[in-house]
Each structure stands twice: as structure tokens, then as C-alpha cells.
Design an enzyme around this catalytic site. Structure first.
Site, mmCIF file in Angstrom:
data_model
loop_
_atom_site.group_PDB
_atom_site.id
_atom_site.type_symbol
_atom_site.label_atom_id
_atom_site.label_comp_id
_atom_site.label_asym_id
_atom_site.label_seq_id
_atom_site.Cartn_x
_atom_site.Cartn_y
_atom_site.Cartn_z
ATOM 1 C CG ASP A 1 11.125 67.191 36.026
ATOM 2 O OD1 ASP A 1 10.941 66.834 37.030
ATOM 3 O OD2 ASP A 1 11.472 66.014 35.554
ATOM 4 C CG ASP B 1 13.651 63.233 32.876
ATOM 5 O OD1 ASP B 1 14.432 62.961 33.909
ATOM 6 O OD2 ASP B 1 13.507 64.269 33.162
HETATM 7 O O1 LIG Z 1 12.916 62.749 37.966
HETATM 8 C C1 LIG Z 1 13.739 62.881 37.815
HETATM 9 C C2 LIG Z 1 13.612 64.128 37.364
HETATM 10 N N1 LIG Z 1 13.519 64.976 37.769
HETATM 11 C C3 LIG Z 1 14.016 65.395 38.113
HETATM 12 C C4 LIG Z 1 14.092 66.947 39.543
HETATM 13 C C5 LIG Z 1 15.433 67.080 40.031
HETATM 14 C C6 LIG Z 1 16.317 66.260 40.678
HETATM 15 N N2 LIG Z 1 17.237 66.770 41.854
HETATM 16 C C7 LIG Z 1 17.212 68.182 41.269
HETATM 17 C C8 LIG Z 1 17.572 69.092 41.532
HETATM 18 C C9 LIG Z 1 18.039 70.804 40.636
HETATM 19 C C10 LIG Z 1 16.714 70.294 39.933
HETATM 20 C C11 LIG Z 1 15.632 69.309 39.484
HETATM 21 C C12 LIG Z 1 15.889 68.367 39.963
HETATM 22 N N3 LIG Z 1 13.113 62.320 36.315
HETATM 23 C C13 LIG Z 1 13.917 60.863 36.592
HETATM 24 S S1 LIG Z 1 13.730 59.472 36.041
HETATM 25 C C14 LIG Z 1 14.515 58.434 36.898
HETATM 26 C C15 LIG Z 1 15.535 58.789 37.662
HETATM 27 C C16 LIG Z 1 15.862 57.845 37.882
HETATM 28 C C17 LIG Z 1 15.696 56.918 39.223
HETATM 29 C C18 LIG Z 1 16.366 56.277 39.546
HETATM 30 C C19 LIG Z 1 18.015 56.556 40.064
HETATM 31 C C20 LIG Z 1 18.029 57.834 38.957
HETATM 32 C C21 LIG Z 1 17.242 58.435 38.031
HETATM 33 C C22 LIG Z 1 15.247 60.545 37.544
HETATM 34 C C23 LIG Z 1 15.906 61.007 38.274
HETATM 35 O O2 LIG Z 1 16.734 61.007 38.894
HETATM 36 N N4 LIG Z 1 16.466 62.440 37.384
HETATM 37 C C24 LIG Z 1 16.684 63.824 38.318
HETATM 38 C C25 LIG Z 1 18.555 62.875 38.720
HETATM 39 C C26 LIG Z 1 19.576 63.444 38.800
HETATM 40 C C27 LIG Z 1 20.945 63.161 38.734
HETATM 41 C C28 LIG Z 1 21.556 62.260 38.574
HETATM 42 C C29 LIG Z 1 20.593 61.356 37.511
HETATM 43 C C30 LIG Z 1 19.631 61.256 37.510
#
Ligand SMILES: O=C(CNCCc1c[nH]c2ccccc12)Nc1scc(-c2ccccc2)c1C(=O)NCc1ccccc1
Length: 328
Positions: A34, A216
Site C-alpha cells: 500500500d 496509491d
Molecule cells: O489509505 C490509503 C491507502 N490505504 C487504504 C487501505 C484500505 C482501507 N480500506 C481497505 C479495505 C480493504 C483493503 C485495503 C483498505 N489511501 C488514502 S490517502 C487519503 C485517503 C483518504 C483520506 C480521507 C478520505 C478518503 C480517503 C486514503 C484512503 O482512505 N484510501 C482508502 C479508501 C477506501 C475507500 C474509499 C476511499 C478511500
């Protein structure tokens, strides 16, 4: 040295999972590599059985090299509301033959239902910058930052493929994995992400302006500026923004235009069929888009829908970080 490991997509390319060996003897867990976060956390023997059912777990008690990091804790909440938290050990972690003897392994004392229901996922391996690692009182290094000095080149590459296995490489660029030239852009590391700027984009011939966002591997969709998403779906007959679904939907029979963006002087094209992400529910004739607006997110995220359209190089030489994109 360098290493290579195969990564396998979940249903609907929701995430890609990669086998990692932790501890002595090695315990194999399938982790979500990730670049949008910077913690290596795992389901563990401390995760309640009701939350870890169906998952492989890391049991530090069965590893002769596991060492507890007393007083260290971690807690993460992601943008979709999912979360996990726990305590910290150091142990040997092996990825594709590359081994680091004292990697911080963050063991989960609890995980949210989104992770429990993803039964093939046994944790995450963060490839973001260590500055945003969530361990308290002292942030820990990512696996990449720990092994970087041992690598032939201070980089890792990703080749995600639509509904078929791909590869993560550490320390070298395997030129057989891409066809075109690799076009590099400077990365701004201030927020702890691989943030870069695409100087322009185009949809069906119409040219748009620059887009700054993060690369990402941990986010499934491409969450682009609201105006960009609007411009894209203006080219899709019968597309509409469905508030109840929280995004753009369209008839599954629609033929979607490609989305092309220019980075480092080279063009990358997300084929329209990757943007026809999935039916709202199995069998539905209404489909959800792989490109969505980033309203209310505060980040622009080039997630897996964009990354699987290219071969991508993540390079951090210490004083400068770069991201390279190539056709494949
Ligand atoms: O966290 C990550 C990468 N790891 C995800 C791991 C993960 C999180 N549920 C999981 C479920 C299954 C597998 C991995 C993961 N990227 C970033 S940077 C900024 C944001 C963000 C900040 C504020 C608001 C929104 C996004 C995110 C984010 O929340 N993405 C997930 C997401 C998921 C759904 C919708 C939008 C963004």
C-alpha cells in the site's frame, strides 16, 4: 540486491495481495502492498477470533526471533472508515527473497469489519513515506526504507494487471515489464505520500489541465478532482451522479471513453473498460465508475484503476523522490 514477488488481484481488482514471510520459522501472510499508507500491520494471535476468522495470523509467540517493542502502540483509520490498532513487535520480514531482520511488525488487537470480511487479506505492507507511520511514541520505518540501502537501486516497481497476477520488484527495473519509455515526475513527499503532477489529461479528444495527486496502490478507484470526473462522465451517455451510491453510475452496456493523462512528458491511457468498474450489485444493469470525484476527501488519488494501466517506478534516492510511468 533485488527481489521480485507475484501479486494477485482480489475479485473486481478491489486489492492485490502479496505473500510475505514473517518470523522464524517463516509465517506466510498475504498482505496488501500500500503506497498510500506507511504501516506494516497484520492480523495476529491477539486479534479476537470473531474478527480474524478465515484469515492467516502472525503469532509472535511461535517466532524465535520476535521481540516485543514494549509501550509501542498504533491505531489507523482510513478514509472509508475502516480501522485497525494494536501493539508492535520487531521480527524478520522476507519479501521476494529480500529479508530485513528487525522490521516493525504491527500486530492487530482489533480490526474493523471491512478488514474481517476481506478474508484473503492478512494485513497491509505500507510503501508510503515513513514520516506518516502511525506507531506511537516513535514512528517506525517501512520495509522499503529499511532495505533501501541494500538495494541495487533505491526503488521499487509495480506492475498490476486487470484480473491477473502482476509483480512487485524491489531494487531493479525489469525492462521486460514495460514497452514504452519510463517518464519521470518529481514527487513531493511533504504529506508522506507519493504526490506527483500530471500536466494534462484528455477524454475523447477534449484536453484538460493539470492534476496533482497521489499514486496509491492501496485505494481501488481513481478519485480525481470533481471537475475532472464531471468532464469525464459528460462524455458517457446516460451517466449520472447517484447520491445514494455516492458516485457516478451508468448503464453497464455503455461504451466508456479512455482517460489519458500526461506525466513526465509521456501519455498513460486508462482504457474505458477499466473505468466500467462493476455492477452496483451482481447482475445489476447499472454500473459504478472506476473514476470518481474526490469531493470531501482532501486528496486526489490515482488508485489501482490508474496504476494497473501502467508500469510504475517509485524511486527515493534520499534527497529526491521520483515516480516513473511507462506503457506496458
Ligand atoms: O489509505 C490509503 C491507502 N490505504 C487504504 C487501505 C484500505 C482501507 N480500506 C481497505 C479495505 C480493504 C483493503 C485495503 C483498505 N489511501 C488514502 S490517502 C487519503 C485517503 C483518504 C483520506 C480521507 C478520505 C478518503 C480517503 C486514503 C484512503 O482512505 N484510501 C482508502 C479508501 C477506501 C475507500 C474509499 C476511499 C478511500
Amino acid at each position: 540486491e533485488s527481489g521480485s514477488v507475484v501479486t494477485t488481484p482480489e475479485v473486481l481488482d478491489q486489492a492485490w495481495l502479496t505473500p510475505v514471510q514473517i518470523g522464524t520459522p517463516g509465517q506466510t501472510l498475504n498482505l496488501d502492498f500500500d503506497s498510500g499508507s506507511s504501516d506494516l500491520w497484520v492480523f495476529s494471535s491477539s486479534t479476537p477470533a470473531s474478527q480474524s476468522r478465515g484469515h492467516s495470523v502472525f503469532s509472535p509467540g511461535k517466532s524465535s526471533t520476535a521481540k516485543e517493542s514494549p509501550g509501542y502502540t498504533w491505531s489507523i483509520t482510513y478514509g472509508d472508515g475502516s480501522s485497525s490498532s494494536g501493539t508492535v513487535y520487531t521480527d524478520v520480514v522476507d519479501v521476494g527473497g529480500l529479508s530485513f531482520p528487525s522490521q516493525a511488525v504491527e500486530t492487530a488487537n482489533r480490526v474493523s469489519p471491512e478488514f474481517t470480511q476481506e478474508t484473503n487479506l492478512d494485513g497491509l505492507l505500507g510503501l508510503g513515506f515513513s514520516t506518516i507511520n502511525a506507531v506511537k511514541p516513535t514512528a517506525q520505518n517501512t520495509f522499503f526504507d529499511n532495505i533501501k540501502s541494500d538495494l541495487n537501486q533505491p526503488l521499487w516497481t509495480v506492475d498490476l494487471k486487470h484480473q491477473e497476477p502482476g509483480t512487485y520488484n524491489f531494487g531493479n527495473i525489469n525492462s521486460s515489464l514495460h514497452t514504452g519509455e519510463i517518464h519521470y515526475a518529481i514527487v513531493n513527499t511533504r504529506r508522506g505520500f507519493w504526490t506527483f503532477t500530471a500536466t494534462s489529461y484528455s477524454v475523447g479528444g477534449a484536453i484538460g489541465g493539470s492534476i496533482t495527486g497521489i499514486a496509491d496502490t492501496g485505494t481501488t478507484l481513481a478519485l480525481l478532482p470533481t471537475a475532472v470526473a464531471k468532464a469525464y462522465y459528460s462524455k458517457v451517455p446516460d451517466a449520472l451522479y447517484d447520491n445514494s451510491q455516492g458516485g457516478y453510475v451508468f448503464p453497464c452496456a455503455a461504451s466508456l471513453p479512455d482517460f489519458t493523462f500526461t506525466v513526465g512528458g509521456g501519455e498513460i491511457t486508462i482504457p474505458g473498460n477499466y473505468i466500467n468498474y462493476a455492477p452496483l450489485t451482481p447482475g445489476s444493469k447499472t454500473c459504478f465508475g472506476g473514476i470518481q470525484g474526490n469531493t470531501g476527501i482532501g486528496e486526489v488519488i490515482f488508485g489501482d484503476v490508474a496504476l494497473k494501466s501502467a508500469f510504475v517506478v517509485f524511486e527515493n534516492s534520499g534527497d529526491t523522490a521520483r515516480i516513473g510511468w511507462a506503457k506496458k
